[in-house]
Design an enzyme around this catalytic site. Structure first.
Site, short mmCIF file in Angstrom:
data_model
loop_
_atom_site.label_atom_id
_atom_site.label_comp_id
_atom_site.label_asym_id
_atom_site.label_seq_id
_atom_site.Cartn_x
_atom_site.Cartn_y
_atom_site.Cartn_z
N SER A 138 0.83 -1.21 0.00
CA SER A 138 0.00 0.00 0.00
C SER A 138 0.86 1.26 0.00
O SER A 138 0.37 2.35 -0.21
CB SER A 138 -0.96 0.03 1.19
OG SER A 138 -0.25 0.21 2.39
N HIS A 191 2.39 5.95 5.17
CA HIS A 191 1.51 6.36 4.08
C HIS A 191 1.67 7.83 3.74
O HIS A 191 1.56 8.23 2.58
CB HIS A 191 0.06 6.05 4.46
CG HIS A 191 -0.19 4.60 4.62
ND1 HIS A 191 -0.88 4.05 5.69
CD2 HIS A 191 0.19 3.54 3.86
CE1 HIS A 191 -0.93 2.75 5.57
NE2 HIS A 191 -0.29 2.41 4.48
#
Length: 272
Positions: A138, A191
């Site tokens: 991710s 992230h």
């Protein structure tokens, strides 16, 4: 005899899914295969795959630099793998169709893996003073979402949320924040670093790391890659142009416990 009840229709068309999978380009296929292979290897107990391949800030320099490239392929369990594959596949497939296979290999095995990792190590060690390992593809999902949000912003600067108009480039940041709130033990920093690198790519600041087209054409012609490799995307087959970003519509812990980088930022540390 009573007629058996008909089964409810599937929420998707299996034929369309099969057609989509058959048409996936080469690098996307190899990335998905590597993710699945590493997950299967995690099922055995002889080799600690997660411990070997996770991005551990204190262990990277100088003898384990490979971690800068292995961590996106390593995951922590079946659901982690599944959600990451579902999120990454359409984004990576469009990227490869846009830029070509060789460019995708050069970028994702280079700056689009190492730059987010480097930012994460700097933030984790020198700002937060921690050593929390991370794993999961991710990192690429958020990077590509960040890049896409820049292009969306150029054509559709705002989206409406009730009475508010919110800049579209902030959508990956909002996703980071919401997931960090909704899911415990997530790596917001990992992230965030990916989104920042995605912004740089979308704004064109990473063009210098893209191999020159003349070099790519020479390699492709010399090795006859288009003729030898099925599903290979050549420089001259690109769909959306050389340096554009993803096509989009205008729609409005501890060193033993790596942190997963999961679908849309759902990261969780291994263990309790």
């Amino acid at each position: 005899m009573a007629t058996p009840a008909a089964l409810p229709p599937l929420p998707f068309n299996p034929a369309r899914v099969r057609t989509y999978l058959v048409r996936l380009p080469l690098f996307t296929r190899l990335v998905l295969l590597a993710i699945l292979v590493f997950w299967l290897l995690e099922l055995q107990t002889v080799w600690a795959v997660v411990q070997w391949g996770s991005l551990v800030p204190d262990d990277v320099w100088p003898t384990q630099m490979y971690r800068l490239n292995t961590y996106p392929f390593i995951h922590a369990g079946f659901w982690h793998v599944l959600l990451n594959i579902l999120a990454l596949t359409p984004l990576l497939e469009r990227f490869e169709a846009e830029h070509g296979t060789l460019t995708a290999v050069a970028l994702f095995m280079g700056p689009l893996s190492t730059f987010p990792a480097g930012l994460y190590i700097l933030g984790e060690k020198f700002i937060l003073h921690r050593n929390t390992p991370v794993v999961g593809s991710s990192i690429w999902v958020f990077l590509l979402l960040g890049s896409e949000s820049i292009r969306t912003f150029k054509s559709n600067p705002h989206f409406s949320l009730g009475p508010y108009k919110i800049p579209t480039w902030t959508s990956p940041l909002l996703a980071c924040a919401f997931v960090s709130i909704l899911i415990s033990n997530v790596s917001f920093l990992g992230h965030l670093c990916a989104v920042l690198v995605g912004y740089l790519f979308g704004l064109g600041y990473l063009k210098i790391f893209v191999p020159p087209e003349k070099v790519l054409r020479w390699i492709e012609g010399k090795l006859n890659l288009l003729g030898r490799l099925p599903h290979y995307v050549s420089v001259d087959q690109k769909t959306y142009g050389r340096y554009g970003v993803l096509p989009t519509s205008n729609a409005t812990g501890t060193t033993e416990r790596p942190t997963q980088l999961t679908y849309l930022g759902g990261t969780q540390r291994l263990g309790s």
